[in-house]
Design a protein around this motif. Structure first.
Motif, PDB file in Angstrom:
ATOM      1  N   HIS A 456     -33.694  16.971  -0.126  1.00  0.00           N
ATOM      2  CA  HIS A 456     -32.516  15.676  -0.966  1.00  0.00           C
ATOM      3  C   HIS A 456     -33.877  14.656  -1.454  1.00  0.00           C
ATOM      4  O   HIS A 456     -34.532  13.938  -1.200  1.00  0.00           O
ATOM      5  N   ILE A 457     -33.465  14.066  -2.792  1.00  0.00           N
ATOM      6  CA  ILE A 457     -33.987  13.056  -3.391  1.00  0.00           C
ATOM      7  C   ILE A 457     -33.137  11.899  -3.775  1.00  0.00           C
ATOM      8  O   ILE A 457     -31.941  12.510  -4.372  1.00  0.00           O
ATOM      9  N   THR A 458     -33.599  11.172  -4.279  1.00  0.00           N
ATOM     10  CA  THR A 458     -32.713  10.102  -4.822  1.00  0.00           C
ATOM     11  C   THR A 458     -33.287  10.211  -6.535  1.00  0.00           C
ATOM     12  O   THR A 458     -33.571  10.389  -6.779  1.00  0.00           O
ATOM     13  N   PRO A 459     -31.978  10.001  -7.135  1.00  0.00           N
ATOM     14  CA  PRO A 459     -32.147   9.829  -8.887  1.00  0.00           C
ATOM     15  C   PRO A 459     -33.844   9.239  -9.513  1.00  0.00           C
ATOM     16  O   PRO A 459     -34.927   9.912 -10.159  1.00  0.00           O
ATOM     17  N   GLU A 460     -34.284   7.806  -8.482  1.00  0.00           N
ATOM     18  CA  GLU A 460     -35.631   7.507  -9.723  1.00  0.00           C
ATOM     19  C   GLU A 460     -36.464   9.094  -8.710  1.00  0.00           C
ATOM     20  O   GLU A 460     -37.562   8.145  -9.053  1.00  0.00           O
ATOM     21  N   LYS A 461     -36.859   9.666  -7.866  1.00  0.00           N
ATOM     22  CA  LYS A 461     -37.732  10.701  -7.515  1.00  0.00           C
ATOM     23  C   LYS A 461     -37.404  12.257  -8.600  1.00  0.00           C
ATOM     24  O   LYS A 461     -38.481  12.455  -8.094  1.00  0.00           O
ATOM     25  N   ARG A 462     -36.823  11.674  -9.636  1.00  0.00           N
ATOM     26  CA  ARG A 462     -36.718  12.802 -10.058  1.00  0.00           C
ATOM     27  C   ARG A 462     -37.751  12.931 -11.229  1.00  0.00           C
ATOM     28  O   ARG A 462     -37.384  11.517 -11.755  1.00  0.00           O
ATOM     29  N   GLY A 463     -38.515  14.304 -11.883  1.00  0.00           N
ATOM     30  CA  GLY A 463     -39.087  14.023 -13.060  1.00  0.00           C
ATOM     31  C   GLY A 463     -38.325  14.087 -13.654  1.00  0.00           C
ATOM     32  O   GLY A 463     -37.138  14.060 -14.524  1.00  0.00           O
ATOM     33  N   GLU A 464     -39.240  14.660 -14.940  1.00  0.00           N
ATOM     34  CA  GLU A 464     -38.517  15.087 -16.347  1.00  0.00           C
ATOM     35  C   GLU A 464     -37.602  16.484 -16.351  1.00  0.00           C
ATOM     36  O   GLU A 464     -38.035  17.309 -15.580  1.00  0.00           O
ATOM     37  N   LEU A 465     -35.760  16.627 -16.855  1.00  0.00           N
ATOM     38  CA  LEU A 465     -35.855  17.596 -16.649  1.00  0.00           C
ATOM     39  C   LEU A 465     -36.216  18.579 -17.529  1.00  0.00           C
ATOM     40  O   LEU A 465     -36.858  18.427 -18.419  1.00  0.00           O
ATOM     41  N   PRO A 466     -36.459  19.987 -17.716  1.00  0.00           N
ATOM     42  CA  PRO A 466     -36.494  20.908 -18.304  1.00  0.00           C
ATOM     43  C   PRO A 466     -34.953  20.547 -19.134  1.00  0.00           C
ATOM     44  O   PRO A 466     -34.291  20.919 -19.520  1.00  0.00           O
ATOM     45  N   GLY A 467     -36.476  21.044 -20.837  1.00  0.00           N
ATOM     46  CA  GLY A 467     -35.387  20.994 -21.986  1.00  0.00           C
ATOM     47  C   GLY A 467     -35.172  19.497 -22.296  1.00  0.00           C
ATOM     48  O   GLY A 467     -34.425  19.307 -24.385  1.00  0.00           O
TER      49      GLY A 467
END
Length: 487
Positions: A456-467
């Motif tokens: 489970h991650i925070t929004p800050e750790k999310r990368g670029e989303l597909p599309g």
């Protein structure tokens, strides 16, 4: 016939026409109950020949149509639900990964109903507004008049009350979202207990005591969804509205076990779909390919509400009256980050399934593959001791094939990869082209900075989303639907 007689006949015809029009206008608009379960594969449901008896779903199927080839667009909770609600592929919703909130500017089919005078309710599991900190329900206020938590374990605590306390001067759309059958298992008196001997272990898992005990909880929760479906059907009859209420039963993705949930095999992406209501061919089964993004357009057409151009699904209404009719030749699905990095794409055509894995250098895992769960632990222990059969080692493959190609008629478990088969070369090449076209037309992209964190991650750790790089969330193209190439 003289002039007076002609005038009388014309007058009578006009009167009868006006009367018929008036009757048609007075006919009540249909109601809808959309019952979506959590983490249930079609292969486990009694209505589909599975090991869990589902007598109430059987009853629904006897009055409606059972779809034998219904697929989610993502075998992952929140991306699948966002996709269904918007009738768009996950990378086109702006919410293609687990726990990404659905953007406010995405059109939602219950919102179309609401603007046309329907009373719309969501009760139970939401999972479409998660932002890492709280459930921001303002993202859904344009779609639903009321949003209720539903209560656990099943999420169905207030469903009957909602039907009893709804406005009587409006047709309704109720999205009843069950928490069953999601881990951790919770046992109640509303479903029968199962015995170890009742369990049918899929051949891609270990048939051992831990796995069999694990399935007892899953079976119990699958059966509990059927119990609550029965309560809803009984209440519709009690209120005398069952004859003009459509009931839709499906699931957001496959069962929460290794090589099932999140995956693009049939064990993860193929779900039950039964639709019953006025005008539907009763007791019929359709082999037509169906994507769950087709539910929104179907509901809108049945309600006589225009279908927005933003929707990428197609209406199933033609098939609902004739199971032999088809509305699409292809279904597509995607596997993006879901506690583990992933970038897979799938297309099914006829009996063929083609999968492309851009993250093939890694193991293909989900949370349920971990050894913290009994079925996962039994796999990991057997792997450590060299006791697994080849078809049970799927989650341990590293690297994996970049491409997989199966005939699901002859190989329903998708064990025999036909990518290198000369006899299948022509259809394989065709589906490669179809996949390329779908990715290009719908703006599907491979992120240059993908989400790589685990857990489970925070929004800050999310990368670029597909599309994102193609602005896919604002593209309207649905990609290939009908086959145009003849080989």
């Amino acid at each position: 016939m003289d002039t007076m007689q002609q005038k009388f006949v014309l007058s009578l015809f006009f009167s009868l026409t006006c009367l018929a029009t008036a009757v048609a206008e007075e006919k009540p608009r249909p109601n809808f109950i959309f019952f979506i379960t959590d983490d249930i594969s079609s292969e486990d449901v009694g209505t589909y020949g599975g090991p869990v008896p589902t007598p109430n779903l059987d009853q629904l199927a006897a009055t409606g149509m059972t779809f034998e080839n219904a697929y989610v667009t993502a075998s992952s909770c929140s991306p699948s639900r966002c996709s269904i609600l918007t009738s768009r592929y996950p990378h086109n919703t702006g919410a293609p990964e687990l726990h990404t909130p659905l953007p406010r500017d995405q059109w939602k089919f219950p919102g179309r109903l609401r603007r046309e005078g329907y009373y719309t309710v969501l009760s139970g599991k939401n999972h479409m507004t998660y932002d890492g900190k709280s459930d921001d329900e303002s993202r859904l206020v344009d779609a639903f008049d009321q949003i209720y938590p539903g209560g656990k374990p099943s999420g169905s605590k207030d469903w009957i009350d909602i039907l009893n306390n709804r406005p009587n001067d409006q047709p309704f759309f109720c999205l009843f979202a069950s928490h069953d059958a999601h881990r951790d298992w919770q046992f109640t008196e509303n479903a029968p207990p199962f015995l170890l001997k009742d369990v049918v272990v899929p051949p891609y898992l270990c048939d051992g005591p831990m796995t069999r005990r694990d399935f007892l909880g899953y079976y119990h929760e699958v059966a509990r969804t059927d119990f609550y479906l029965g309560l809803l059907l009984e209440e519709l009859k009690k209120q005398g509205i069952d004859q003009h209420t459509y009931v839709i039963f499906t699931s957001d993705n496959g069962k929460p076990f290794p090589r099932a949930k999140t995956r693009l095999y049939d064990s993860g992406a193929k779900v039950p779909l039964v639709i019953s209501g006025p005008g539907i061919a009763a007791g019929k089964r359709s082999k037509s390919l169906v994507s769950l993004i087709d539910i929104g357009p179907t509901v809108l057409e049945l309600a006589n509400v225009s279908i927005p151009k933003q929707f990428q699904g197609v209406s199933l209404v033609p098939t609902l009256s004739d199971p032999e009719l088809t509305v699409r030749d292809y279904v597509f699905a995607e596997h993006n980050w879901h506690t583990y990095p992933a970038n897979e794409r799938m297309v099914r055509f006829a009996d063929w399934v083609y999968i492309r894995n851009h993250n093939h250098q890694d193991q293909n895992l989900c949370a349920e593959s971990a050894d913290k769960f009994p079925a996962g632990k039994e796999l990991w222990d057997a792997e450590a001791n060299g006791l697994l059969e080849p078809q049970q080692r799927d989650i341990f493959l590293q690297p994996r094939p970049f491409e997989e190609f199966y005939n699901v008629q002859s190989d329903p478990n998708q064990f025999n990869n036909l990518v290198d088969s000369p006899e299948c070369a022509a259809i394989l090449e065709e589906l490669r082209d179809v996949m390329d076209a779908w990715c290009e037309q719908t703006g599907d992209t491979i992120p240059s900075r993908p989400t790589t964190a685990i857990g489970h991650i925070t929004p800050e750790k999310r990368g670029e989303l597909p599309g994102v790089s193609a602005d896919a969330s604002h593209l309207l193209n649905a990609g290939p639907i009908r086959r145009t190439v003849k080989r």
